[in-house]
Motif scaffolding. Structure first.
Motif, short mmCIF file in Angstrom:
data_model
loop_
_atom_site.label_atom_id
_atom_site.label_comp_id
_atom_site.label_asym_id
_atom_site.label_seq_id
_atom_site.Cartn_x
_atom_site.Cartn_y
_atom_site.Cartn_z
N MET A 1 -4.38 -17.32 -0.11
CA MET A 1 -4.89 -15.97 0.03
C MET A 1 -4.69 -15.23 -1.31
O MET A 1 -3.70 -15.42 -1.98
CB MET A 1 -4.16 -15.24 1.14
CG MET A 1 -4.28 -15.90 2.48
SD MET A 1 -4.02 -14.68 3.76
CE MET A 1 -4.65 -15.61 5.12
N THR A 2 -5.63 -14.39 -1.62
CA THR A 2 -5.57 -13.70 -2.90
C THR A 2 -5.13 -12.25 -2.71
O THR A 2 -5.26 -11.68 -1.64
CB THR A 2 -6.93 -13.72 -3.60
OG1 THR A 2 -7.88 -13.05 -2.76
CG2 THR A 2 -7.40 -15.12 -3.86
N GLU A 3 -4.61 -11.70 -3.78
CA GLU A 3 -4.21 -10.30 -3.77
C GLU A 3 -5.41 -9.45 -4.15
O GLU A 3 -6.33 -9.94 -4.82
CB GLU A 3 -3.05 -10.09 -4.74
CG GLU A 3 -1.82 -10.87 -4.33
CD GLU A 3 -0.74 -10.85 -5.39
OE1 GLU A 3 -1.08 -10.80 -6.58
OE2 GLU A 3 0.43 -10.90 -5.03
N GLY A 27 -2.57 -11.66 1.46
CA GLY A 27 -2.80 -11.76 2.90
C GLY A 27 -2.94 -10.43 3.61
O GLY A 27 -3.30 -10.39 4.77
N ALA A 28 -2.67 -9.33 2.92
CA ALA A 28 -2.81 -8.01 3.55
C ALA A 28 -4.28 -7.65 3.64
O ALA A 28 -5.08 -8.04 2.82
CB ALA A 28 -2.07 -6.96 2.73
N LYS A 29 -4.59 -6.91 4.68
CA LYS A 29 -5.96 -6.43 4.87
C LYS A 29 -5.95 -4.92 4.79
O LYS A 29 -5.22 -4.26 5.52
CB LYS A 29 -6.51 -6.90 6.20
CG LYS A 29 -6.66 -8.40 6.26
CD LYS A 29 -7.28 -8.84 7.54
CE LYS A 29 -7.44 -10.34 7.49
NZ LYS A 29 -7.36 -10.98 8.72
N HIS A 30 -6.77 -4.38 3.91
CA HIS A 30 -6.80 -2.94 3.65
C HIS A 30 -7.01 -2.12 4.93
O HIS A 30 -6.44 -1.06 5.08
CB HIS A 30 -7.89 -2.64 2.63
CG HIS A 30 -8.10 -1.20 2.33
ND1 HIS A 30 -7.06 -0.34 2.06
CD2 HIS A 30 -9.22 -0.46 2.26
CE1 HIS A 30 -7.54 0.87 1.83
NE2 HIS A 30 -8.85 0.82 1.95
N ASN A 31 -7.79 -2.60 5.85
CA ASN A 31 -8.09 -1.83 7.05
C ASN A 31 -7.36 -2.34 8.29
O ASN A 31 -7.83 -2.19 9.40
CB ASN A 31 -9.61 -1.83 7.30
CG ASN A 31 -10.35 -1.07 6.22
OD1 ASN A 31 -9.87 -0.06 5.73
ND2 ASN A 31 -11.51 -1.56 5.84
N ASP A 32 -6.21 -2.95 8.11
CA ASP A 32 -5.43 -3.48 9.23
C ASP A 32 -4.75 -2.33 9.97
O ASP A 32 -3.82 -1.71 9.45
CB ASP A 32 -4.38 -4.46 8.70
CG ASP A 32 -3.57 -5.13 9.81
OD1 ASP A 32 -3.73 -4.75 10.98
OD2 ASP A 32 -2.79 -6.03 9.49
N PRO A 33 -5.19 -2.02 11.20
CA PRO A 33 -4.63 -0.88 11.93
C PRO A 33 -3.19 -1.10 12.41
O PRO A 33 -2.51 -0.15 12.76
CB PRO A 33 -5.58 -0.72 13.11
CG PRO A 33 -6.17 -2.07 13.31
CD PRO A 33 -6.23 -2.71 11.96
N SER A 34 -2.70 -2.33 12.38
CA SER A 34 -1.34 -2.59 12.86
C SER A 34 -0.28 -2.25 11.82
O SER A 34 0.90 -2.20 12.14
CB SER A 34 -1.19 -4.05 13.30
OG SER A 34 -1.28 -4.91 12.18
N GLN A 35 -0.69 -2.03 10.58
CA GLN A 35 0.26 -1.70 9.51
C GLN A 35 -0.23 -0.49 8.73
O GLN A 35 -1.42 -0.34 8.48
CB GLN A 35 0.39 -2.85 8.51
CG GLN A 35 1.25 -3.97 8.95
CD GLN A 35 1.52 -4.91 7.78
OE1 GLN A 35 0.73 -5.07 6.87
NE2 GLN A 35 2.68 -5.54 7.81
N GLN A 40 1.52 -2.40 3.06
CA GLN A 40 0.75 -3.52 2.55
C GLN A 40 0.70 -3.57 1.02
O GLN A 40 0.18 -4.52 0.45
CB GLN A 40 -0.69 -3.43 3.09
CG GLN A 40 -0.76 -3.46 4.60
CD GLN A 40 -2.17 -3.25 5.08
OE1 GLN A 40 -3.07 -3.97 4.66
NE2 GLN A 40 -2.37 -2.27 5.92
N VAL A 41 1.24 -2.54 0.36
CA VAL A 41 1.11 -2.43 -1.09
C VAL A 41 2.29 -3.09 -1.80
O VAL A 41 3.45 -2.82 -1.52
CB VAL A 41 1.01 -0.93 -1.50
CG1 VAL A 41 1.09 -0.77 -3.01
CG2 VAL A 41 -0.28 -0.33 -0.96
N GLU A 42 1.94 -3.96 -2.75
CA GLU A 42 2.94 -4.63 -3.59
C GLU A 42 3.44 -3.65 -4.67
O GLU A 42 4.63 -3.56 -4.92
CB GLU A 42 2.31 -5.85 -4.25
CG GLU A 42 3.23 -6.68 -5.09
CD GLU A 42 4.14 -7.57 -4.27
OE1 GLU A 42 5.23 -7.86 -4.76
OE2 GLU A 42 3.77 -7.96 -3.15
#
Length: 73
Positions: A1-3, A27-35, A40-42
């Protein structure tokens, strides 16, 4: 998975809002409602400085002593 680099708005402790770049964790998804986005930001980049989050999900600049908080959409 890419950043992924995205544009986010942050607010400093003085109430000033800036638009900066943020690198999402792999692996983070910008529009992930669970987080929250901040979870999600490095790191964020402000004026060329890479700023990593603290445990409280705040971003403290070592150059300017400004503290930034990501504004959720």
């Amino acid at each position: 998975m890419t950043e992924e680099m995205i544009d986010v708005k942050v607010k400093n402790q003085y109430g000033k809002i800036l638009e900066v770049k943020a690198l999402l964790r792999a692996g983070a998804k910008h529009n992930d409602p669970s987080q929250r986005l901040a979870q999600q930001v490095e790191y964020i980049t402000v004026d060329g400085e890479i700023i990593r989050p603290t445990i409280e999900l705040l971003f403290t600049s070592e150059r300017t002593d400004c503290i930034y908080r990501i504004l959720e959409h």
